[in-house]
Scaffold this active site. Sequence first.
Site, PDB file in Angstrom:
ATOM      1  N   ARG A 140       0.845  -1.181   0.000  1.00  0.00           N
ATOM      2  CA  ARG A 140       0.000   0.000   0.000  1.00  0.00           C
ATOM      3  C   ARG A 140       0.890   1.243   0.000  1.00  0.00           C
ATOM      4  O   ARG A 140       2.028   1.207   0.463  1.00  0.00           O
ATOM      5  CB  ARG A 140      -0.891   0.041   1.244  1.00  0.00           C
ATOM      6  CG  ARG A 140      -1.838  -1.149   1.404  1.00  0.00           C
ATOM      7  CD  ARG A 140      -2.566  -1.054   2.732  1.00  0.00           C
ATOM      8  NE  ARG A 140      -3.551  -2.119   2.899  1.00  0.00           N
ATOM      9  CZ  ARG A 140      -3.307  -3.299   3.442  1.00  0.00           C
ATOM     10  NH1 ARG A 140      -2.078  -3.590   3.876  1.00  0.00           N
ATOM     11  NH2 ARG A 140      -4.259  -4.203   3.578  1.00  0.00           N
ATOM     12  N   LYS A 188      -1.361  -2.419   7.714  1.00  0.00           N
ATOM     13  CA  LYS A 188      -2.653  -1.858   8.088  1.00  0.00           C
ATOM     14  C   LYS A 188      -3.411  -2.835   8.972  1.00  0.00           C
ATOM     15  O   LYS A 188      -3.440  -4.037   8.709  1.00  0.00           O
ATOM     16  CB  LYS A 188      -3.466  -1.569   6.826  1.00  0.00           C
ATOM     17  CG  LYS A 188      -4.853  -0.989   7.068  1.00  0.00           C
ATOM     18  CD  LYS A 188      -5.567  -0.803   5.751  1.00  0.00           C
ATOM     19  CE  LYS A 188      -6.980  -0.280   5.964  1.00  0.00           C
ATOM     20  NZ  LYS A 188      -7.714  -0.145   4.680  1.00  0.00           N
ATOM     21  N   HIS A 191      -2.992   2.944  -5.991  1.00  0.00           N
ATOM     22  CA  HIS A 191      -3.748   1.778  -5.521  1.00  0.00           C
ATOM     23  C   HIS A 191      -4.020   0.808  -6.668  1.00  0.00           C
ATOM     24  O   HIS A 191      -4.078  -0.411  -6.454  1.00  0.00           O
ATOM     25  CB  HIS A 191      -5.055   2.214  -4.865  1.00  0.00           C
ATOM     26  CG  HIS A 191      -5.599   1.178  -3.930  1.00  0.00           C
ATOM     27  ND1 HIS A 191      -4.936   0.772  -2.788  1.00  0.00           N
ATOM     28  CD2 HIS A 191      -6.739   0.434  -3.973  1.00  0.00           C
ATOM     29  CE1 HIS A 191      -5.635  -0.165  -2.166  1.00  0.00           C
ATOM     30  NE2 HIS A 191      -6.731  -0.389  -2.869  1.00  0.00           N
ATOM     31  N   ARG A 215      -1.219  -1.503  -7.048  1.00  0.00           N
ATOM     32  CA  ARG A 215      -1.371  -2.616  -6.087  1.00  0.00           C
ATOM     33  C   ARG A 215      -2.327  -3.667  -6.646  1.00  0.00           C
ATOM     34  O   ARG A 215      -2.060  -4.869  -6.581  1.00  0.00           O
ATOM     35  CB  ARG A 215      -1.861  -2.063  -4.756  1.00  0.00           C
ATOM     36  CG  ARG A 215      -2.188  -3.109  -3.684  1.00  0.00           C
ATOM     37  CD  ARG A 215      -2.452  -2.387  -2.374  1.00  0.00           C
ATOM     38  NE  ARG A 215      -3.346  -3.114  -1.480  1.00  0.00           N
ATOM     39  CZ  ARG A 215      -2.945  -4.018  -0.588  1.00  0.00           C
ATOM     40  NH1 ARG A 215      -1.670  -4.348  -0.493  1.00  0.00           N
ATOM     41  NH2 ARG A 215      -3.818  -4.604   0.213  1.00  0.00           N
ATOM     42  N   HIS A 263      -4.346  -8.616   3.622  1.00  0.00           N
ATOM     43  CA  HIS A 263      -5.799  -8.520   3.812  1.00  0.00           C
ATOM     44  C   HIS A 263      -6.212  -9.217   5.105  1.00  0.00           C
ATOM     45  O   HIS A 263      -5.608 -10.213   5.503  1.00  0.00           O
ATOM     46  CB  HIS A 263      -6.545  -9.183   2.648  1.00  0.00           C
ATOM     47  CG  HIS A 263      -6.512  -8.385   1.389  1.00  0.00           C
ATOM     48  ND1 HIS A 263      -6.756  -8.931   0.147  1.00  0.00           N
ATOM     49  CD2 HIS A 263      -6.269  -7.065   1.167  1.00  0.00           C
ATOM     50  CE1 HIS A 263      -6.667  -7.995  -0.777  1.00  0.00           C
ATOM     51  NE2 HIS A 263      -6.369  -6.858  -0.183  1.00  0.00           N
ATOM     52  N   TYR A 318      -9.752 -10.473  -6.969  1.00  0.00           N
ATOM     53  CA  TYR A 318      -8.800 -10.908  -7.985  1.00  0.00           C
ATOM     54  C   TYR A 318      -9.208 -12.226  -8.633  1.00  0.00           C
ATOM     55  O   TYR A 318      -8.765 -12.537  -9.736  1.00  0.00           O
ATOM     56  CB  TYR A 318      -7.394 -10.971  -7.372  1.00  0.00           C
ATOM     57  CG  TYR A 318      -7.095  -9.665  -6.683  1.00  0.00           C
ATOM     58  CD1 TYR A 318      -6.973  -8.495  -7.426  1.00  0.00           C
ATOM     59  CD2 TYR A 318      -7.037  -9.576  -5.293  1.00  0.00           C
ATOM     60  CE1 TYR A 318      -6.768  -7.270  -6.801  1.00  0.00           C
ATOM     61  CE2 TYR A 318      -6.834  -8.356  -4.665  1.00  0.00           C
ATOM     62  CZ  TYR A 318      -6.705  -7.209  -5.431  1.00  0.00           C
ATOM     63  OH  TYR A 318      -6.530  -6.000  -4.818  1.00  0.00           O
TER      64      TYR A 318
END
Length: 359
Positions: free
Chosen positions: A205, A229, A308, A311, A333, A342
């Site tokens: 990120r 994150k 983004h 990414r 994630h 995806y």
Amino acid sequence: MNVQKEKDRAKLDEKLPSMPWYIQKFIDYKLPDLSPSTLLEYVRDYDMFLSWLRAEGLSGAVSNTQVTLEELEVLHMDSITGYRIYLTTKREGSNTRVTVSRKLSSLRSLFHYLSQIAEDENFYPLLKRNVMAKVEIKRVHKPKDTAAKLKGKILEEEELLEFIGYILEGYGQDMSNNKQAIYSHNLNKERDACIASLILNSGLRVSEVVNLNIDDLDLNNKLLYVYRKGNNDETFKTPVYFREQAKDELAVYTRLRTERYHAPKREKALFVTVPNGQVEGKRMTKRAIQAMIIKYAKAFGKPYLTVHKLRHSFATDYYLQNDIYKTKEQLGHASTETTEVYAHLTDKTMSEAIERRMD
């Protein structure tokens, strides 16, 4: 605490005194579990809601700080419906369905805390009636919908390498008549290509890239140590691998970092810039990296490309060669539900990805 968290925590501390005492109490309660950036968004949402209550005459307070719990208790469903309409139609910038859903969710979290968790000195709930408990917030961010929006707006296959090559060479050729652009490009092309390559070969990120320190890089093992994150342990950095392709750009940039950007020894940041009028390099900001990628993307003929989406480009390419669980771990994630995007962006099905995991 990483750089972005420090900034957001400072903004949070600055803004919190403008909130009523019970909201300050809620933020204190959530502080150990949520990042300062998330809580800052909460406070901004509450600021908007309280201002709307006062503007609509649903609160007699002269400032947001003075909006009372009693005024929240007597709100009708019609009032919440009115606020939802306001969010979707307000003139100074319309909110997407996702944004409206998030703002209502932050309100529901506050009302739940006040009615179910917080208590007064007599052990009674601070809020006796919770109108937000009646509000149904539908999920609007479905993986299939996200994938549909991304179709054709990410880099695919050979384009990943082409974009990095364009930053290094093509952009300078296209800007040959612009002396200012050429000067900036000659100064920064290795750094800029390195940032793009790192994201396209690791899926980091932008906030994770900004927070990287020079000591976080293990070039020999193609490894970075990253504040991820959602991880609120300020002492732990997650090891994240990057592909061989990024190793070349990182090796070139790190050799140039000190001599070209005059980064002093006290500056720990991996990616640095020399601001106008200054002589020493300092950490690049999130906004600077975002603007840099957009600049190259427009010249490359893909104006919709953002940091983004780089990414997303990596994740789609990575998922083609790996299963959903490895992709989830690489991207950081919280659940495979987010990673489902995806699966929809490729020809593979979820069942194929899961079965391959079991082999």
